[in-house]
Write a protein that holds these residues in place. Structure first.
Motif, short mmCIF file in Angstrom:
data_model
loop_
_atom_site.label_atom_id
_atom_site.label_comp_id
_atom_site.label_asym_id
_atom_site.label_seq_id
_atom_site.Cartn_x
_atom_site.Cartn_y
_atom_site.Cartn_z
N GLU A 160 0.78 -1.10 0.02
CA GLU A 160 -0.20 -0.06 0.11
C GLU A 160 0.77 1.23 0.09
O GLU A 160 0.59 2.13 -0.77
CB GLU A 160 -0.76 -0.10 1.08
N LEU A 161 2.15 1.27 0.74
CA LEU A 161 2.72 2.38 0.65
C LEU A 161 3.45 2.40 -0.57
O LEU A 161 3.71 3.77 -1.17
CB LEU A 161 3.74 2.12 1.73
N ILE A 162 3.61 1.51 -1.20
CA ILE A 162 4.54 1.88 -2.64
C ILE A 162 3.10 2.48 -3.55
O ILE A 162 3.55 3.25 -4.55
CB ILE A 162 4.77 0.22 -3.24
N ARG A 163 1.95 1.77 -3.54
CA ARG A 163 1.01 2.34 -4.22
C ARG A 163 0.72 3.94 -3.84
O ARG A 163 0.62 4.81 -4.68
CB ARG A 163 -0.34 1.91 -4.09
N TRP A 164 0.80 4.31 -2.48
CA TRP A 164 0.33 5.60 -1.96
C TRP A 164 1.42 6.60 -2.25
O TRP A 164 1.24 7.75 -2.54
CB TRP A 164 -0.17 5.54 -0.71
N CYS A 165 2.52 6.26 -1.92
CA CYS A 165 3.78 7.28 -1.89
C CYS A 165 5.17 6.68 -2.47
O CYS A 165 6.13 7.11 -2.05
CB CYS A 165 3.89 7.67 -0.70
N GLY A 166 4.98 5.92 -3.36
CA GLY A 166 6.02 5.28 -3.88
C GLY A 166 6.74 6.41 -4.56
O GLY A 166 6.25 7.45 -5.17
N PRO A 167 8.26 6.20 -4.68
CA PRO A 167 8.84 7.46 -5.20
C PRO A 167 8.78 7.78 -6.80
O PRO A 167 8.97 8.92 -7.25
CB PRO A 167 10.56 7.14 -4.99
N THR A 168 8.34 6.83 -7.54
CA THR A 168 8.36 6.97 -8.97
C THR A 168 6.97 7.75 -9.39
O THR A 168 5.79 7.05 -9.22
CB THR A 168 8.38 5.46 -9.71
N LEU A 169 7.07 9.01 -9.91
CA LEU A 169 5.73 9.64 -10.47
C LEU A 169 5.41 9.26 -11.78
O LEU A 169 4.31 9.38 -12.14
CB LEU A 169 6.16 11.08 -10.20
N MET A 170 6.51 9.37 -12.46
CA MET A 170 6.19 8.92 -13.98
C MET A 170 7.40 8.03 -14.56
O MET A 170 8.57 8.02 -13.95
CB MET A 170 5.96 10.02 -14.85
N THR A 171 7.27 7.00 -15.30
CA THR A 171 8.17 6.38 -15.82
C THR A 171 9.27 6.85 -16.85
O THR A 171 9.01 7.87 -17.08
CB THR A 171 7.51 5.05 -16.73
N ILE A 172 10.39 6.25 -16.98
CA ILE A 172 11.26 6.94 -18.31
C ILE A 172 10.39 6.84 -19.58
O ILE A 172 9.73 5.92 -19.77
CB ILE A 172 12.69 6.28 -18.06
N PRO A 173 10.58 7.80 -20.40
CA PRO A 173 9.85 7.81 -21.76
C PRO A 173 10.22 6.53 -22.54
O PRO A 173 11.17 5.98 -22.47
CB PRO A 173 10.33 9.06 -22.38
N ARG A 174 9.13 6.25 -23.42
CA ARG A 174 9.13 5.29 -24.41
C ARG A 174 8.82 5.96 -25.48
O ARG A 174 8.09 7.26 -25.61
CB ARG A 174 8.44 4.21 -24.13
N TYR A 175 9.08 5.41 -26.78
CA TYR A 175 9.11 6.09 -28.03
C TYR A 175 8.39 5.32 -29.13
O TYR A 175 8.78 3.99 -29.17
CB TYR A 175 10.62 6.72 -28.64
N ALA A 176 7.65 5.88 -29.71
CA ALA A 176 6.61 4.85 -30.41
C ALA A 176 7.39 4.61 -31.79
O ALA A 176 8.13 5.49 -32.46
CB ALA A 176 5.52 5.95 -31.11
N ARG A 177 7.55 3.52 -31.90
CA ARG A 177 8.35 3.02 -33.36
C ARG A 177 7.46 3.25 -34.42
O ARG A 177 8.24 3.04 -35.74
CB ARG A 177 8.76 1.16 -32.98
N GLU A 178 6.34 3.38 -34.46
CA GLU A 178 5.38 3.76 -35.70
C GLU A 178 4.30 4.64 -35.04
O GLU A 178 4.37 4.78 -34.04
CB GLU A 178 4.84 2.37 -36.26
N ASP A 179 3.49 4.95 -36.06
CA ASP A 179 1.97 5.60 -35.33
C ASP A 179 1.14 4.75 -34.77
O ASP A 179 1.21 3.56 -35.21
CB ASP A 179 1.32 6.26 -36.92
N VAL A 180 0.97 5.03 -33.53
CA VAL A 180 0.04 4.36 -32.75
C VAL A 180 -1.18 4.95 -32.30
O VAL A 180 -1.12 5.94 -32.01
CB VAL A 180 0.57 3.89 -31.37
N GLU A 181 -2.33 4.51 -32.63
CA GLU A 181 -3.63 4.97 -32.09
C GLU A 181 -3.90 4.53 -30.58
O GLU A 181 -3.88 3.34 -30.39
CB GLU A 181 -4.69 4.66 -32.99
N LEU A 182 -3.93 5.32 -29.63
CA LEU A 182 -4.02 5.24 -28.48
C LEU A 182 -5.20 6.08 -27.91
O LEU A 182 -5.14 6.96 -27.84
CB LEU A 182 -2.81 5.12 -27.44
N GLU A 183 -6.23 5.24 -27.13
CA GLU A 183 -7.32 5.79 -26.52
C GLU A 183 -7.94 7.10 -27.37
O GLU A 183 -8.29 8.15 -27.00
CB GLU A 183 -6.85 6.78 -25.46
N GLY A 184 -8.06 6.72 -28.86
CA GLY A 184 -8.50 7.59 -29.94
C GLY A 184 -7.53 8.79 -30.13
O GLY A 184 -7.95 9.79 -30.87
#
Length: 379
Positions: A261-285
């Protein structure tokens, strides 16, 4: 309309969970940026973030070993598994995963307990738990994990401090020492069988090369900063929720659930390191164009009401699992089981002692939820 998040916004720095949560309820995708960074896409909802982290159409780029502050002769060891994709990553993962299994982490627990005990016994009546406990513990554990000689361990603590800074002369100076120490440890294990991670890897039928094993030690040093911030955040959170602290002290058997629960609530990672689209990707419209960057906004996903019941309630009795604090997919954190055990041992021993907060200060950092000091007084 896709919401926009500025990483320099004071609210994002002081309360990212609310700021990202507001964006999450507007859209499963946001645009995140700051001067010198982005803008990049951010997956704000749990399901969308999981999809991004497991979709091979989004790839990492390997560049840390190309940093100008890394000495030339050390660069061969800098490209960790977190920067490797495809078949190469799968091979490395298959070889090292048994040494970092949940069973191996539990077996290692009796060797973590005395490390924690010694650190606590050395604390003065008023101590900065971040500086004097949470920060040195992960490096002590890593030294135990790869059998660094006792006389070298104070120096490795200094390496850990330098690596945590992420840059500067001390960072550059620490790297050759880490690599040389790792090489020496591997050579010792080839001559003297033992019971540690290097011994496990040397005994494996399909072996890593020495270069790959030195790289793994470097990876452990980098990843070792996560438990330091997690432990400090956990203590601060429990102090802010005295009812949950009391419940945990009354029933230490709740500790595995509490750590999750502590990892969920106050884990240090706020965002992951970036990933890059290898091609055009439609995501959530939305069209993510080839080459565009996307991150998983862990701070938003881990409090998504679509994935967690009463997500804005901190509850040490909550059944574990489901959070993205250690990532998801092929790059799920290799040391997650060890980090959990390390945090459980640290908090169990610490909460057996009475203490009160004196000064709790947070470091404004748009990528990592972390403290700059956690001073307590023991009673």
């Amino acid at each position: 309309m896709v919401p926009e998040i500025s990483l320099t916004d004071p609210e994002v720095l002081t309360d990212p969970f609310t700021a990202y949560g507001r964006a999450r309820e507007q859209s499963p995708l946001a645009r995140v940026g700051a001067p010198g960074f982005g803008p990049v896409w951010a997956a704000t909802r749990h399901e969308t973030a999981r999809a991004v982290l497991s979709d091979p159409r989004f790839e990492l780029t390997a560049n840390s070993y190309q940093r100008p502050d890394v000495p030339e002769h050390c660069r061969a060891y800098m490209r960790t598994m977190s920067e490797v994709e495809g078949a190469e990553h799968a091979r490395l993962r298959r070889l090292v995963s048994p040494a970092f299994s949940a069973r191996r982490a539990l077996d290692f627990r009796p060797r973590v307990e005395p490390l924690v005990g010694r650190l606590l016994d050395d604390l003065p009546a008023e101590a900065d738990l971040l500086r004097d406990f949470a920060r040195p513990l992960p490096m002590d554990v890593i030294c135990e994990l790869v059998d660094i000689p006792g006389e070298d361990r104070p120096r490795w603590r200094e390496y850990g401090i330098a690596v945590a800074s992420g840059h500067g002369p001390a960072f550059a100076a620490a790297i050759p020492g880490i690599m040389a120490g790792a090489q020496a440890a591997i050579a010792r294990r080839r001559d003297e069988p033992g019971d540690d991670v290097l011994a496990d890897l040397i005994r494996a039928e399909d072996r890593l090369s020495d270069t790959e094993m030195v790289t793994l030690v470097w990876h452990l040093v980098l990843a070792g900063q996560t438990p330091a911030n997690l432990i400090a955040n956990a203590v601060a959170t429990l102090l802010e929720h005295p009812d949950q602290l009391a419940a945990l002290r009354a029933d230490p058997g709740l500790m595995p659930r509490a750590v999750d629960e502590l990892i969920r609530w106050c884990g240090p990672t706020l965002m992951t390191i970036p990933r890059y689209a290898r091609e055009d990707v439609e995501l959530e419209g939305v069209l993510i164009r080839e080459g565009e960057a996307i991150v998983a906004a862990v701070a938003a996903a881990n409090r998504d009401p679509r994935a967690f019941e009463f997500p804005d309630r901190f509850d040490v009795t909550r059944p574990g699992g489901g959070h993205l604090g250690f990532g998801h997919g092929p790059h799920f954190c290799l040391g997650a089981a060890l980090a959990r055990v390390q945090t459980e041992v640290a908090l169990t021993a610490l909460l057996a002692r009475e203490f009160e907060p004196v000064k709790v200060e947070r470091m404004p950092d748009p990528g990592t939820w972390r403290l700059s000091s956690l001073v307590v007084r023991f009673g």
